[in-house]
Each structure stands twice: as structure tokens, then as C-alpha cells.
Design a protein around this motif. Structure first.
Motif, short mmCIF file in Angstrom:
data_model
loop_
_atom_site.label_atom_id
_atom_site.label_comp_id
_atom_site.label_asym_id
_atom_site.label_seq_id
_atom_site.Cartn_x
_atom_site.Cartn_y
_atom_site.Cartn_z
N GLN A 176 0.84 -1.03 0.22
CA GLN A 176 -0.37 0.08 -0.06
C GLN A 176 0.41 0.96 -0.11
N THR A 177 2.35 1.12 0.09
CA THR A 177 3.06 2.33 0.18
C THR A 177 2.95 3.25 -1.27
N ALA A 178 2.88 2.64 -1.70
CA ALA A 178 2.95 3.51 -3.26
C ALA A 178 1.46 4.23 -4.03
N ALA A 180 -0.34 4.68 -1.39
CA ALA A 180 -1.10 5.53 -0.80
C ALA A 180 -0.09 7.16 -1.31
N LEU A 181 0.02 7.05 -2.11
CA LEU A 181 1.70 8.09 -2.82
C LEU A 181 0.81 8.66 -4.04
N GLY A 182 0.12 7.43 -4.86
CA GLY A 182 -0.15 7.86 -5.99
C GLY A 182 -0.15 7.11 -6.83
N ALA A 183 0.92 5.96 -6.75
CA ALA A 183 0.79 5.13 -7.95
C ALA A 183 -0.10 4.61 -8.64
N GLN A 187 2.56 0.76 -11.80
CA GLN A 187 3.55 1.17 -11.07
C GLN A 187 4.64 1.27 -9.87
N TYR A 191 7.21 -0.15 -9.99
CA TYR A 191 8.76 0.48 -8.56
C TYR A 191 9.15 -0.14 -7.30
N VAL A 192 7.42 -1.14 -6.97
CA VAL A 192 8.15 -1.28 -5.32
C VAL A 192 8.21 -3.00 -5.50
N ARG A 196 10.65 -5.35 -4.39
CA ARG A 196 11.07 -5.72 -3.20
C ARG A 196 10.89 -7.68 -3.42
N ALA A 290 17.80 -0.92 -9.54
CA ALA A 290 16.08 -0.75 -9.57
C ALA A 290 15.22 0.07 -8.30
N LEU A 291 16.09 0.06 -7.62
CA LEU A 291 16.32 0.85 -5.20
C LEU A 291 17.28 1.98 -5.14
#
Lengths: 294, 236
Positions: A176-178, A180-183, A187, A191-192, A196, A290-291
């Protein structure tokens, strides 16, 4: 009191199991080394041919393992490059998009695919080659390409499963991290979620590399032979180490030949180790890119 | 409270499968205030926050009824209207989680991450925004010399401020905080409390909290969520 005894017994039993496994590995590798180490030399690999000429592919080697080594590398590289993109994409689909009944049906099919014995996959590859030979072009026969495609099918379920499981095991807060930031969903995946779960995916790739390098049943039906030299193209026959080991162990005519089989086994182990190391570093470079890249 | 209403909730109910978590909630939250939501654990406080940025929608078997409207600019928007873009909503309604969740990348990249998601390319603008966000989150002085370090090298409190900075990068108008200090020690928590007070100026804050003393210190309004109802807490 009973509880404590049970705790000790379980721990002790686990330790013994681990030791048995470790001991077996040491025994096998030790046995190989004792028998085979003495046979490993330039002649075993290159025969009577000049090594430089062989390495530059200027002269064929017919009495050494060099063509089998090249064939194994080519086989692994080809099959893995067929299987990895498809397997990872299918794994991502299974973990992130597929839902409900369809997901259950697909899971069942992938499990069935994983359970198919490699000899059956080999037979299928052989039949396909014969079919193509009869109906499309008489120049198609069991070859490197057919072997690589069959092996790719053999390892696909592992790749799909490891990718799917490593994605599905990511905890909810990472998921949920990304968003919650609008991903967007895509994306988030790129990206995540994928970065991971790279280590899980890499273990799937490593598993498939090992499988492609060692499998004998598939390749003996789909194009591996002895004494053809380095393959000229993906449409030609080839030599491979596992097939050579199988062939020598069943057909050897004197002790020296048998010992060269041990030598080949050691070389195969070394090649697997090498490929694993490469996979390991690629994984780290990928994770870095990637990170961490600024 | 004289401030204008920022968030309007009307008849909000929420279900996991058939289990009702929120029951017909109607409430309004004024802008530039801190509202604390207290109540027993596992009774839907986090779920309530997630109805304001639609983050619950990825959970299967969850269902919502009712209306949520948020005033952006000079008019209210129905945030569940299909025509309202989800990513824009998430940029205007930031969220901070209970456990700090920096991504495994450098401090700088963490804060710049939402800008990357939004498709921003200009390096100068990005570094300016990163600096502003870190300053607003009281973190700039501590990290300005090591922006390329891995975010996991920071302490828990710093990580949480990093996550707040990341949520602030896109200039949200609402900030949802889900027990933001519960995984931190008292000192780190105090810094975050101070930080929240300073953010009131630009944002409307909704915070889930377990600590009544914390709530007393910083909240303008306290509401209790229990039995699916959201009620003004006595003594607030």
C-alpha cells in the motif's frame, strides 16, 4: 517435563536431518572429486586439438569435452532466455491480476505442468520435431532449438510459482505504500513490488538454470548426441555434459572412459556454480539499479 | 470551530464480507484542524481513514456505502465518483502508516518517489521540492549531508518523519495519520507531535491514536469510533 524433552528431541532430530543432508552432499562431491579430479586436464577438455584453436572455434574438437561444455552453456542460455520472460510475466499476472475461478484453474494447470516427468516433455518435444519435419520442412529435425524450447517448458512452472509466491508474500503495508502516494497499479508493480520480490524471482531463475543444466531425459530425445562437435547453429545437433555423463556411464569400454565421466560431472558442477554466481550478481546489480540509483 | 468544512461524510457504512465495520457515519471535518480518532482496537479506525483516500479498494471482499466529499479549491468533489481521478485524490490526501514504511532506497529517492510517480522529470524542481518537504517534516538538518544514504539507516523516528516528508512532497491538503507515534519512543513521538501541530497551517489532519494524553495535547477535536459509530468524544 515432557514438553521439554519433546523440545529437545525435535531440535535434535532436525539437527540430525540437516547433518545427513550435508553429509550426503559432502560424500557425493568428495566421491566425484576423488574419482574425477585426476582425469581433469587440458586433454580431457580439448583432446588432441590445440586449445587456442578450439576456443576460437577454428578447429572442431572430437575427442574432448569442449563441445559438450559449449553445448551445455548454449542450451542453458537459450532455454533460460525463453523461459524467464514468459515465466516472470505469467507469475506477475497470477499474483496481481488473475482472480477467482480463473486463478484456481490456472493454478491447477501449472501444478499439472510442474508434475509432468521430464521424459514426457522430451517425448513431446521429439514429437513436435517429427511433426515439423513431416509437415513443414524436411530440414527440421531434433536440434538445439527444440531442446531449449522443451527445457523452457519444463522449468516454466517453477518460474511462475516462485514469482507468484514472492509477490503474494509481500506484506500489505509494502503493497500500500506506493498507491497511498498516488501510484497506479502498474507503477506499484514495477517500482515497488517487483524490486521487493527480486530475490524470490532470482531463486526461481537459479533453480531453472540448475534444471536446464542437469536435465538429461529431455535432451536425449530432442537432439543431444555424442561426437558432433560445437553446434553450428540452433538447428543442428549438439553435445551436452549430462548426456555425455549418461552415455559414458552406460556404454564405457574401459576404466579410463568411465573416469572421464567423473571428470565431466565435476565440470558440470563447476559450470552450475558459475551460472549461479552470475545469476547472483545479476540479481544484485538489478536490485541496485531498481532501487538505489540516484 | 469557525473553520470551513473540508471533508463531508454522509451515511458511510463499511463491510468486510457481511461483517459491518462502520455503520451509517455522518460527520464533517473542518480544515486546518487536527481531529483525533480514538476507540478500541480492530474496530475500523484504520478502515475509516482508508475510506478518505480509497486505499481500501485493493482489499477483496470489502464494500462501502455512502458518500464522501472533500473540498479541493472552492468546491466539494465526490471522491468516489468514477470521473474523479484516483491518483489525483491520493496526491491531495496523503497517508502515514503506523509502522514507518520507507522504500529500500536512498533518503532522497524516497522523498522524490511521489514526484517520479507523478511523472515529474525536471531535476531542479524535484530537488527543490524534496528539500522543502524534508524541511517541513523537521528532517532536513539531520539528513542534508547524507541524502544518498539508505533510508533504513535512519532511526525509527527519523524514518517516520521521512515518510511524512514523502507524503508532503506533492503538497497534500489532507494528511491521514494512522497511529503515527505508536512504534516510536517518547522523544521521537514528541517531535512528531510538534511536527503535526506545525502542519495544521497547510493541511487538515486526521489522526488515529491510542494515547489519550497525546490526543489531549494536540487534537482540536476528538472522536470515538465504537460499534461502527463515530461520535464526538466527551471531555474534548
Amino acid at each position: 517435563m515432557m514438553d521439554r524433552v519433546l523440545e529437545k528431541v525435535v531440535a535434535g532430530f532436525s539437527w540430525i536431518c540437516a547433518m545427513v543432508l550435508l553429509g550426503t552432499v559432502f560424500c557425493i562431491v568428495g566421491y566425484l572429486l576423488i574419482n574425477g579430479l585426476g582425469t581433469i586436464n587440458v586433454t580431457l577438455i580439448f583432446g588432441e586439438t590445440d586449445p587456442v584453436d578450439a576456443l576460437l572455434f577454428r578447429k572442431q574438437v572430437f575427442d574432448g569435452l569442449f563441445p559438450a561444455i559449449v553445448g551445455t552453456f548454449a542450451l542453458v542460455a537459450l532455454s533460460v532466455s525463453f523461459a524467464v520472460p514468459i515465466g516472470i510475466a505469467a507469475g506477475i499476472y497470477m499474483a496481481e491480476y488473475c482472480r477467482g475461478v480463473l486463478k484456481r484453474v490456472f493454478s491447477l494447470f501449472f501444478d499439472v505442468l510442474a508434475g509432468i516427468p521430464s521424459i514426457v516433455v522430451g517425448l513431446f518435444g521429439f514429437s513436435v520435431a517429427i511433426f515439423l519435419h513431416n509437415y513443414f520442412s524436411s530440414r527440421i529435425y531434433p536440434c538445439l532449438l527444440i531442446s531449449a524450447l522443451s527445457l523452457a517448458f519444463l522449468v516454466l512452472p517453477y518460474l511462475i510459482r516462485t514469482t507468484q509466491i514472492s509477490l503474494e508474500n509481500l506484506p500489505e503495508d509494502i503493497r500500500q505504500t506506493a498507491p497511498a502516494l498516488g501510484a497506479t497499479k502498474l507503477q506499484n508493480i514495477f517500482y515497488v513490488l517487483i524490486p521487493r520480490s527480486l530475490s524470490g524471482m532470482a531463486s526461481g531463475v537459479i533453480l531453472s538454470i540448475g534444471r536446464c543444466a542437469e536435465d538429461t531425459a529431455v535432451i536425449m530425445l530432442t537432439g543431444a548426441v555424442t561426437m558432433v562437435g560445437v553446434p553450428k547453429s540452433v538447428f543442428s545437433n549438439y553435445e551436452a555434459l549430462p548426456f555425455y555423463i549418461y552415455y559414458i556411464s552406460s556404454q564405457y569400454s574401459n576404466k579410463q572412459e568411465l573416469l572421464s565421466g567423473y571428470g565431466a560431472a565435476i565440470i558440470l558442477l563447476v559450470i552450475c556454480g558459475l551460472l549461479f554466481t552470475v545469476a547472483f550478481f545479476v540479481k544484485h546489480r538489478l536490485a541496485y539499479h531498481a532501487l538505489y540509483r540516484q | 470551530m469557525d473553520n470551513e468544512i473540508k471533508i463531508k461524510i454522509d451515511g458511510l457504512s463499511f463491510f468486510y464480507n457481511e461483517h459491518r465495520v462502520l455503520n451509517n457515519i455522518t460527520a464533517g471535518f473542518p480544515e486546518h484542524t487536527i481531529t483525533a480518532i480514538v476507540g478500541p482496537s480492530g474496530k475500523g479506525k484504520t478502515t475509516f481513514l482508508m475510506t478518505l483516500n480509497r486505499l481500501w479498494e485493493s482489499i477483496s471482499e470489502a464494500r462501502m456505502e455512502g458518500r464522501v466529499e472533500i473540498r479541493f479549491g472552492d468546491r466539494f468533489h465526490k471522491i468516489y465518483d468514477p470521473s474523479y481521478p484516483l491518483s489525483q485524490l491520493r496526491r491531495l490526501v496523503g497517508m502515514v502508516f503506523q509502522v514507518p514504511n520507507p522504500l529500500p532506497m536512498s533518503i532522497y529517492k524516497n522523498v522524490a518517489f511521489p514526484l517520479k510517480l507523478a511523472g515529474m522529470k525536471d531535476k531542479n524542481i524535484i530537488s527543490g521540492k524534496v528539500e522543502t518537504a524534508l524541511k517541513r517534516a523537521f528532517l532536513w538538518e539531520e539528513v542534508k549531508d547524507r541524502l544518498t544514504d539508505n533510508a533504513f539507516a535512519l532511526s525509527g523516528g527519523q524514518q517516520q518523519r521521512l515518510c511524512i516528508a514523502r507524503a508532503l512532497t506533492l503538497g497534500p491538503e489532507i494528511l491521514l495519520l494512522d497511529e503515527p507515534t505508536s512504534s516510536l519512543d517518547a522523544n521521537a513521538g514528541a517531535v512528531i507531535e510538534e511536527l503535526m501541530l506545525s502542519l495544521k497551517e497547510r493541511c487538515t489532519l486526521l489522526m488515529v491514536s491510542h494515547y489519550l494524553d497525546q490526543v489531549k495535547r494536540i487534537a482540536d477535536t476528538t472522536m470515538e469510533l465504537s460499534d461502527g459509530k463515530l461520535l464526538e468524544y466527551p471531555n474534548s
